[in-house]
Design an enzyme around this catalytic site. Structure first.
Site, PDB file in Angstrom:
ATOM      1  CG  HIS A 174      -1.892  -1.287   1.531  1.00  0.00           C
ATOM      2  ND1 HIS A 174      -1.871  -1.979   2.371  1.00  0.00           N
ATOM      3  CD2 HIS A 174      -2.887  -1.536   0.700  1.00  0.00           C
ATOM      4  CE1 HIS A 174      -2.553  -2.764   2.326  1.00  0.00           C
ATOM      5  NE2 HIS A 174      -3.532  -2.597   1.406  1.00  0.00           N
ATOM      6  CD  GLN A 182     -14.009  -5.518  -1.675  1.00  0.00           C
ATOM      7  OE1 GLN A 182     -14.070  -4.218  -2.053  1.00  0.00           O
ATOM      8  NE2 GLN A 182     -12.482  -6.003  -1.794  1.00  0.00           N
TER       9      GLN A 182
HETATM   10  P1  AMP Z   1      -6.389  -4.096  -0.224  1.00  0.00           P
HETATM   11  O1  AMP Z   1      -5.928  -3.008   0.879  1.00  0.00           O
HETATM   12  O2  AMP Z   1      -6.020  -5.500  -0.159  1.00  0.00           O
HETATM   13  O3  AMP Z   1      -7.824  -3.709  -0.991  1.00  0.00           O
HETATM   14  O4  AMP Z   1      -5.521  -3.310  -1.398  1.00  0.00           O
HETATM   15  C1  AMP Z   1      -5.391  -1.985  -1.593  1.00  0.00           C
HETATM   16  C2  AMP Z   1      -4.553  -1.715  -3.075  1.00  0.00           C
HETATM   17  O5  AMP Z   1      -3.302  -2.042  -2.719  1.00  0.00           O
HETATM   18  C3  AMP Z   1      -5.196  -2.438  -4.268  1.00  0.00           C
HETATM   19  O6  AMP Z   1      -4.928  -1.543  -5.399  1.00  0.00           O
HETATM   20  C4  AMP Z   1      -3.930  -3.599  -4.275  1.00  0.00           C
HETATM   21  O7  AMP Z   1      -3.614  -3.962  -5.461  1.00  0.00           O
HETATM   22  C5  AMP Z   1      -2.759  -2.939  -3.566  1.00  0.00           C
HETATM   23  N1  AMP Z   1      -1.835  -3.811  -3.085  1.00  0.00           N
HETATM   24  C6  AMP Z   1      -2.174  -4.825  -2.120  1.00  0.00           C
HETATM   25  N2  AMP Z   1      -1.083  -5.672  -1.915  1.00  0.00           N
HETATM   26  C7  AMP Z   1       0.065  -5.062  -2.744  1.00  0.00           C
HETATM   27  C8  AMP Z   1       1.324  -5.503  -3.047  1.00  0.00           C
HETATM   28  N3  AMP Z   1       1.876  -6.577  -2.374  1.00  0.00           N
HETATM   29  N4  AMP Z   1       2.184  -4.738  -4.000  1.00  0.00           N
HETATM   30  C9  AMP Z   1       1.376  -3.719  -4.600  1.00  0.00           C
HETATM   31  N5  AMP Z   1       0.194  -3.414  -4.542  1.00  0.00           N
HETATM   32  C10 AMP Z   1      -0.488  -4.008  -3.393  1.00  0.00           C
END
Ligand code: AMP
Length: 272
Positions: free
Chosen positions: A34, A58
């Protein structure tokens, strides 16, 4: 950094902003993945808005909505440190009414992640569209880690003529190769060690391709071989529009894998 909890406050603030806005939607429990998105948004925009919202629409019944890690205080500090201007942290009742207009993701959202989690992407697109309406970003940042999500959001922006630039950000990994995820904390020690086979299998596939292997069946077999001892849910090789392909086309190919560790599903992928 200002923390915003209500729609009215966010809308009023947004009205006053005339410069570029970078927006990073998240579900919190922030990690370096993030943070890399937030840093990129910080570099490329005058104003940075981050949202933290564990979006109920979701999650399917029986999934980890209630158990999903929540770390509000640590997250606030991280956002502060990354020089975020506005952190939007709404309640569920702030984001959703009783009966609503719904978003229907295209049929291809029912394959791969959508096959395991039917309706998941309808919920993702609905909340992202609401958040886009509120923040009206110039640039919106998403991780390639959630490749199918990124593809569907890009399509939504195109199909609904939204004036937003979707920025695809590289996957951030632990030093040993495990893709960072808020759900990695669910893994016990043995599972954490075994989880290294995900990135190992993708690197093995990439090195086969570097040696001119182009047949996706051969590559998938090799990936399954590396992950033999794991509970593999799927291995897929698709083009950037998420059509399954038989022959590798460089610069238009994503290899996706999902493995189950008990109730925890770990996703990883590599863009070639
Ligand atoms: P989430 O909090 O899991 O909904 O993720 C929020 C954003 O962070 C989304 O666009 C994910 O794809 C991105 N994200 C989560 N993990 C990673 C990672 N390891 N590397 C890059 N982006 C990430």
């Amino acid at each position: 950094m200002k923390i915003i909890r209500t729609i009215e406050e966010l809308q009023n603030i947004r009205k006053t902003i005339t410069s570029s806005v970078g927006f990073v939607p998240t579900m919190g429990a922030l990690h370096d993945g993030h943070i890399s998105l937030i840093k990129q948004a910080r570099e490329e925009n005058e104003i940075v808005i981050v949202s933290i919202f564990v979006n109920p629409t979701q999650f399917l019944p029986g999934e980890d909505l209630d158990a999903y890690p929540r770390k509000d205080e640590a997250d606030k500090k991280i956002c502060e440190m990354c020089k975020v201007d506005y952190l939007f942290m709404p309640e569920i009742s702030t984001m959703y009414g009783k009966e609503e207009v719904l978003i229907k993701a295209p049929n291809k959202s029912y394959m791969l992640e959508g096959e395991a989690r039917p309706g998941h992407f309808d919920g993702v697109l609905l909340v992202v569209l609401k958040l886009f309406g509120l923040t009206q970003p110039t640039n919106a940042y998403f991780g390639k880690k959630d490749a199918q999500q990124l593809s569907l959001i890009t399509q939504m922006v195109k199909d609904l003529f939204l004036p937003i630039n979707v920025v695809a950000c590289d996957i951030v990994r632990e030093n040993d190769g495990l893709a960072m995820s808020s759900r990695n904390i669910y893994l016990d020690q043995t599972q954490r060690k075994d989880a290294l086979l995900l990135s190992k299998s993708l690197y093995t596939a990439a090195s086969l391709i570097a040696k001119d292997e182009r047949d996706t069946k051969t590559i998938k077999n090799k990936i399954h071989e590396v992950m033999e001892k794991l509970d593999v849910e799927y291995v897929a090789i698709v083009d950037r529009e998420f059509n399954e392909i038989q022959t590798i086309e460089l610069n238009n190919c994503i290899i996706l894998i999902v493995v189950r560790f008990g109730n925890t599903r770990l996703l990883d992928n590599i863009w070639l």
